[in-house]
Write a protein that holds these residues in place. Structure first.
Motif, PDB file in Angstrom:
ATOM      1  N   TYR A   1       0.815  -1.217   0.000  1.00 25.88           N
ATOM      2  CA  TYR A   1       0.000   0.000   0.000  1.00 25.88           C
ATOM      3  C   TYR A   1       0.850   1.270   0.000  1.00 25.88           C
ATOM      4  O   TYR A   1       0.784   2.054  -0.955  1.00 25.88           O
ATOM      5  CB  TYR A   1      -0.963  -0.023   1.187  1.00 25.88           C
ATOM      6  CG  TYR A   1      -2.152  -0.913   0.965  1.00 25.88           C
ATOM      7  CD1 TYR A   1      -3.374  -0.394   0.583  1.00 25.88           C
ATOM      8  CD2 TYR A   1      -2.058  -2.292   1.122  1.00 25.88           C
ATOM      9  CE1 TYR A   1      -4.469  -1.203   0.373  1.00 25.88           C
ATOM     10  CE2 TYR A   1      -3.144  -3.115   0.910  1.00 25.88           C
ATOM     11  CZ  TYR A   1      -4.357  -2.572   0.535  1.00 25.88           C
ATOM     12  OH  TYR A   1      -5.433  -3.373   0.312  1.00 25.88           O
TER      13      TYR A   1
ATOM     14  N   GLY B   1      -7.506   5.510  -3.015  1.00 26.25           N
ATOM     15  CA  GLY B   1      -6.050   5.402  -3.020  1.00 26.25           C
ATOM     16  C   GLY B   1      -5.403   6.562  -3.747  1.00 26.25           C
ATOM     17  O   GLY B   1      -4.357   7.072  -3.330  1.00 26.25           O
TER      18      GLY B   1
ATOM     19  N   TRP C   1     -12.144   5.788   4.096  1.00 24.32           N
ATOM     20  CA  TRP C   1     -11.528   4.485   3.835  1.00 24.32           C
ATOM     21  C   TRP C   1     -12.034   3.433   4.833  1.00 24.32           C
ATOM     22  O   TRP C   1     -12.251   2.285   4.478  1.00 24.32           O
ATOM     23  CB  TRP C   1     -10.003   4.596   3.902  1.00 24.32           C
ATOM     24  CG  TRP C   1      -9.300   3.606   3.016  1.00 24.32           C
ATOM     25  CD1 TRP C   1      -9.681   2.331   2.744  1.00 24.32           C
ATOM     26  CD2 TRP C   1      -8.094   3.822   2.272  1.00 24.32           C
ATOM     27  NE1 TRP C   1      -8.793   1.730   1.887  1.00 24.32           N
ATOM     28  CE2 TRP C   1      -7.818   2.628   1.585  1.00 24.32           C
ATOM     29  CE3 TRP C   1      -7.221   4.901   2.153  1.00 24.32           C
ATOM     30  CZ2 TRP C   1      -6.696   2.491   0.770  1.00 24.32           C
ATOM     31  CZ3 TRP C   1      -6.119   4.758   1.341  1.00 24.32           C
ATOM     32  CH2 TRP C   1      -5.849   3.562   0.658  1.00 24.32           C
TER      33      TRP C   1
ATOM     34  N   ALA D   1      -4.723   3.942   4.967  1.00 28.02           N
ATOM     35  CA  ALA D   1      -5.013   2.575   4.517  1.00 28.02           C
ATOM     36  C   ALA D   1      -5.140   1.610   5.694  1.00 28.02           C
ATOM     37  O   ALA D   1      -5.983   0.710   5.683  1.00 28.02           O
ATOM     38  CB  ALA D   1      -3.913   2.101   3.567  1.00 28.02           C
TER      39      ALA D   1
END
Length: 478
Positions: A153, A357, A246, A377
């Motif tokens: 990530y 993202g 998120w 994330a």
């Protein structure tokens, strides 16, 4: 501590910054030279989606093979969820190293971890053939695999963004195909399904070895000390919004992917294992058009507007799903259930799936991007973990997965959260092709305004280029 003697930025430039560095992009590069670094950085996330999706069918197979021992062991929940814990650890650790050490080498280390522990997971074995040992080994390997996934990530996505720019379907599709081919060899099937996850990161290993550090990272990294407090004051509110969106996205996405098989078993019982996997694959196929459409619309509308519109539409479809669930749950309407459910999932990909993202990678300065992205994330993954825990309770509040309210409640909750995300995304800035460089300039100016010495930012090679540029500019001025 900030240096009160730090040099002011050049007042002659439009934004008050001295931008005498060489261009970040070499105009002589071919399309392939620009494209392959982004592919090498970003394609590893395929493994995350595949290995997360594949564990659902694997869980089902293990429950079939060991109906008593597996159900009575902690592995029944750990095997599915332990990778989330590892992923959070990996995101935070590699988020730090991708900023403080290297984008390239952080990504390479995470790739090696993926290859090693995906392979070990497929070959899990208990000492002396012990079934409980097998469960313990698989659980441990899934945690360590999660650490490698976590590294993809901050290192992969951030590197992809700085290079300037389906997976879930594959997880259930492979399980469907292999189970259909060998329905009586389930001991081999689950190992094959997990083992296929080795292929994507292994195939990218050579490309990742050839990677170079992105120019933006080489210029903007904090070589000695990171101004954490100033970064928190400057980006904290923005980061909080990204974290919440998120969290909601993963809170909904992972449980809805996992629980689709439970709903299908209720609607269409007495089907073979591979047929149930096939229906799940069909539902997951709706992720693909959503992801493809979102990629185009994100460029056309901008990530913020695209996310807001389509997560709101996802909420509307969720309310429709909740209102018509009594009809959709009838066995003769299974096709209608799959289509509406698939549209619901697809809209989630057009909106937050394709844009979160990108927003996280582009809405902050390069020097702290790895940590910023990793925190957002990781909070998302915590949302996925919480969602997997909360959804059975949400269903139970309506009775059970076989009851009408038990099927309606998850969609009602999900739709409400989708509409909330559609509103708060407007607290984020507009994202476009120039956002990364503009954010770098804004943050550098903010550091100087607060007395931070920016003269040591960047790699040694880039500092040398900067000194040469400044010397040339001073000689020209004199």
């Amino acid at each position: 501590m900030a240096d009160s003697k730090s040099p002011a930025l050049d007042e002659g430039s439009p934004d008050g910054s001295r931008d005498l560095e060489v261009p970040l992009e070499n105009p002589e590069k071919s399309t392939w030279e620009r494209l392959w670094p982004a592919m090498a950085c970003g394609a590893g996330l395929f493994s995350d989606g595949y290995l997360q999706a594949a564990i659902g069918p694997v869980n089902t197979i293990l429950s079939t093979l060991y109906p008593v021992k597996y159900a009575q062991s902690s592995a029944v929940s750990n095997v599915s969820s332990i990778a989330f814990a590892g992923t959070v650890v990996g995101q935070l650790v590699f988020g730090y190293t991708s900023d403080a050490w290297s984008r390239k080498w952080t990504l390479l280390v995470s790739t090696i971890i993926l290859v090693v522990f995906a392979a070990l997971g497929a070959g899990s074995y208990g000492a002396g053939g012990s079934v409980t040992g097998l469960f313990a080994a698989l659980t441990a390997y899934r945690f360590l695999l999660g650490i490698g996934i976590g590294g993809e990530y901050p290192a992969g996505s951030v590197g992809c963004a700085e290079s300037n720019r389906s997976r879930i379907v594959a997880g259930t599709l492979v399980a469907t195909i292999v189970t259909a081919i060998a329905p009586h060899h389930l001991h081999a099937v689950w190992r094959i399904v997990l083992g296929v996850g080795v292929i994507p990161p292994l195939s990218l290993l050579y490309l990742r070895i050839k990677l170079k550090e992105p120019d933006a990272f080489s210029r903007e990294k904090f070589a000695k000390k990171t101004p954490y407090w100033l970064a928190l004051k400057f980006y904290g509110p923005r980061l909080l919004v990204v974290m919440v969106i998120w969290f909601i996205y993963d809170f909904l996405t992972y449980p809805f992917s996992i629980f689709s098989s439970s709903w299908l078993n209720t609607i269409a019982p007495n089907r073979s294992l591979w047929q149930n996997f096939g229906w799940s694959t069909l539902i997951n196929c709706f992720y693909l058009p959503g992801a493809i459409l979102g990629a185009f619309l994100s460029d056309k509308l901008g990530p913020r507007l695209c996310l807001s519109i389509f997560v709101a539409l996802q909420g509307v479809v969720g309310f429709i799903m909740s209102g018509t669930y009594e009809w959709l749950r009838e066995p003769q309407n299974v096709a209608g259930f799959v289509v509406v459910y698939g549209i619901f999932l697809s809209l989630g990909e057009v909106g937050p799936g394709d844009n979160l993202g990108l927003i996280a990678a582009k809405s902050c300065s390069t020097g702290i991007r790895g940590k910023y992205y990793a925190i957002a994330a990781a909070f998302g993954k915590i949302g996925g973990f919480v969602g997997n825990y909360a959804f059975p309770h949400i269903i139970a509040a309506g009775g059970s997965v076989t009851s009408i309210k038990g099927g309606q409640y998850p969609f009602f909750v999900a739709s409400s959260l989708c509409l909330f995300s559609a509103c708060i995304v407007w607290f984020l800035p507009k994202i476009d092709q120039d956002t990364i460089e503009l954010e770098d300039k804004r943050f550098r100016q903010y550091l100087v305004d607060n007395g931070w010495d920016i003269s040591q930012m960047g790699s040694e090679e880039w500092q040398s280029k900067r000194r040469t540029s400044l010397a040339a500019a001073e000689q020209k001025d004199s």
